[in-house]
Design an enzyme around this catalytic site. Structure first.
Site, PDB file in Angstrom:
ATOM      1  CB  SER A 278      -0.900   0.011   1.245  1.00 28.58           C
ATOM      2  OG  SER A 278      -1.473   1.286   1.449  1.00 28.58           O
ATOM      3  CE  LYS A 284      -4.758  -2.699   2.984  1.00 32.53           C
ATOM      4  NZ  LYS A 284      -5.784  -1.992   2.187  1.00 32.53           N
ATOM      5  CG  ASN A 286      -3.541  -4.174  -0.409  1.00 27.37           C
ATOM      6  OD1 ASN A 286      -4.148  -4.257   0.649  1.00 27.37           O
ATOM      7  ND2 ASN A 286      -2.972  -3.051  -0.829  1.00 27.37           N
ATOM      8  NE  ARG A 317     -15.415  -5.844 -47.267  1.00 30.05           N
ATOM      9  CZ  ARG A 317     -14.861  -4.694 -47.654  1.00 30.05           C
ATOM     10  NH1 ARG A 317     -15.106  -4.193 -48.850  1.00 30.05           N
ATOM     11  NH2 ARG A 317     -14.078  -4.039 -46.826  1.00 30.05           N
TER      12      ARG A 317
END
Length: 443
Positions: A278, A284, A286, A317
């Protein structure tokens, strides 16, 4: 800014740096366009419609490193696609003698469609490799945790016990489903050759006795499947790609969704092998791999919807329908390619905390086995009495902070019942083990 700097994926960490990123980059698409042009000249040479020297000259000149991607992109605006300026540059590169054999008889959509199929096939090869890694990692997890009990959760709440092995086996089943959808799509991706309006008329004008044989020869030169018809407005191949890629994103997204839930701080039953940091909170770790996979799963259905929308293409087309496919198809290939890479890394490094899973089975004070107790005590106490007793004791477990097993043991009418067996969550996982074994038989 160089051409490559415009295509680095700064805001796309889900696919940046992945094998799929290289396989779908601007230079990769340019090479696929050139591969299609070279294959067309070789196919015509094989049928006596062009000199052998032309095939050699065009193939040697068809090297993406010799062309300016940015210039081609800017000049593509004039005609609405990059083939028109590319043909001009390739013709010049081939030289005066064999230049007239570049792109002869084809239309721009033939080359763009064929190049898209080449890019898709090459990228699907990479995706399937990573799905194989993921499947093998999940097979190991399922076998290793066949009997690892954990709470089964329904509507966010504890329901009855299950096993992590069964959960991992279910994840693997989805991965195999994705593989089994992507493989036949990859193998059936077709070349495109129809000329101006899908009739192959120009090739007859250039001397072909059987232009349909040229279509087969062209497909062989590209390594793609030979289509029964030119498919300028018959967009089944694009729809097939949309379906298998969106399904793959969703299948991997299911794994990510479960890991994101189970790795929450309050749950912590699993953890990614190496979490991300983080910018503000150094503590942290994550679940970044799962986060990126989940992001891909959210985007994929809308990209697939654009591709499905292009099925309704007018005339022989269309104006706009095939043009609308280029970017969402590339985005889908990139998203799924990145998600497959991340899923392989995630599952190979996933940490399973069996002790935490076991501890969580006791969070509801034994009520996680109330279903079993209802069934097992009914013959002993009678159905009405069993229900009445369990309802009353369920209230007391929370009010008194005591386990359901402890309260049941105080009931004289249950003195002959083996309550240790009946209240052990690890002994109420049903056929989870057998179902896991059965799932692992699939190859």
């Amino acid at each position: 800014m160089t051409s490559d700097e415009a295509d680095t994926g700064l805001l796309a960490p889900g696919w940046a740096g992945s094998p799929a990123a290289s396989a779908t980059g601007d230079r990769a698409y340019l090479q696929a366009l050139l591969d299609a042009e070279a294959a067309l000249t070789r196919a015509q040479a094989a049928k006596g419609l062009a000199p052998a020297g032309a095939a050699t000259a065009v193939t040697e000149a068809a090297d993406a490193g010799r062309f300016d991607v940015r210039s081609l992109a800017e000049r593509a605006r004039g005609g609405g696609n990059p083939v028109i300026p590319l043909v001009a540059d390739l013709t010049k590169a081939v030289g005066e003698e064999f230049g007239p054999y570049v792109h002869r008889g084809a239309t721009s959509q033939d080359i763009v469609d064929t190049a898209m199929m080449l890019v898709a096939r090459r990228t699907l090869d990479l995706i399937l490799d990573d799905l194989g890694r993921t499947e093998r990692a999940l097979a190991r997890s399922a076998a290793g945790h066949r009997d690892t009990a954990m709470p089964g959760r329904t509507l966010t709440q504890h329901a009855v016990p299950t096993t992590f092995g069964l959960k991992a086996a279910g994840w693997r089943s989805l991965v195999l489903d994705a593989r089994d959808r992507a493989t036949p799509v990859r193998d059936s991706l077709p070349a495109q050759l129809g000329g101006a309006a899908g009739t192959l008329a120009a090739f007859t004008a250039y001397g072909a006795d059987d232009p349909t044989a040229l279509l087969t020869s062209f497909a062989r030169e590209t390594g793609l499947a030979a289509p029964p018809l030119p498919w300028h407005t018959l967009r089944t191949p694009i729809a097939d790609l949309a379906g298998c890629l969106a399904f793959t994103a969703g299948a991997l997204g299911k794994i990510a969704a479960d890991v994101l839930t189970l790795s929450r701080t309050e749950i912590a039953e699993v953890a990614e092998g190496s979490g991300g940091g983080s910018s503000a909170m150094p503590h942290k770790a994550n679940p970044v791999r799962s986060t990126l996979i989940a992001a891909a799963a959210r985007r994929a259905p809308q990209l697939a919807a654009t591709l499905y929308g292009s099925l309704a293409a007018e005339d022989e087309r269309p104006a706009g329908a095939w043009h609308a496919e280029w970017e969402p198809l590339r985005d889908l290939l990139r998203l799924v390619g990145g998600a497959a890479r991340d899923a392989a890394d995630l599952t190979e490094g996933l940490r399973v905390h069996a002790d935490v899973m076991r501890a969580h089975l006791d969070l509801t004070h034994g009520l996680v086995v109330s279903e079993r107790l209802s069934a097992e005590l009914a013959p002993v106490l009678g159905r009405a009495r069993a229900r009445e007793l369990l309802t009353a004791l369920a209230r007391r477990t929370y009010a008194e902070g005591r386990s359901l097993g402890e309260l049941l043991a105080e009931q004289p009418e249950l003195k002959d019942v083996d309550l240790d067996e009946l209240t052990d969550p690890a002994r109420y996982t049903g056929s989870a083990g057998a179902l896991t074994d059965r799932a692992l038989e699939r190859r």
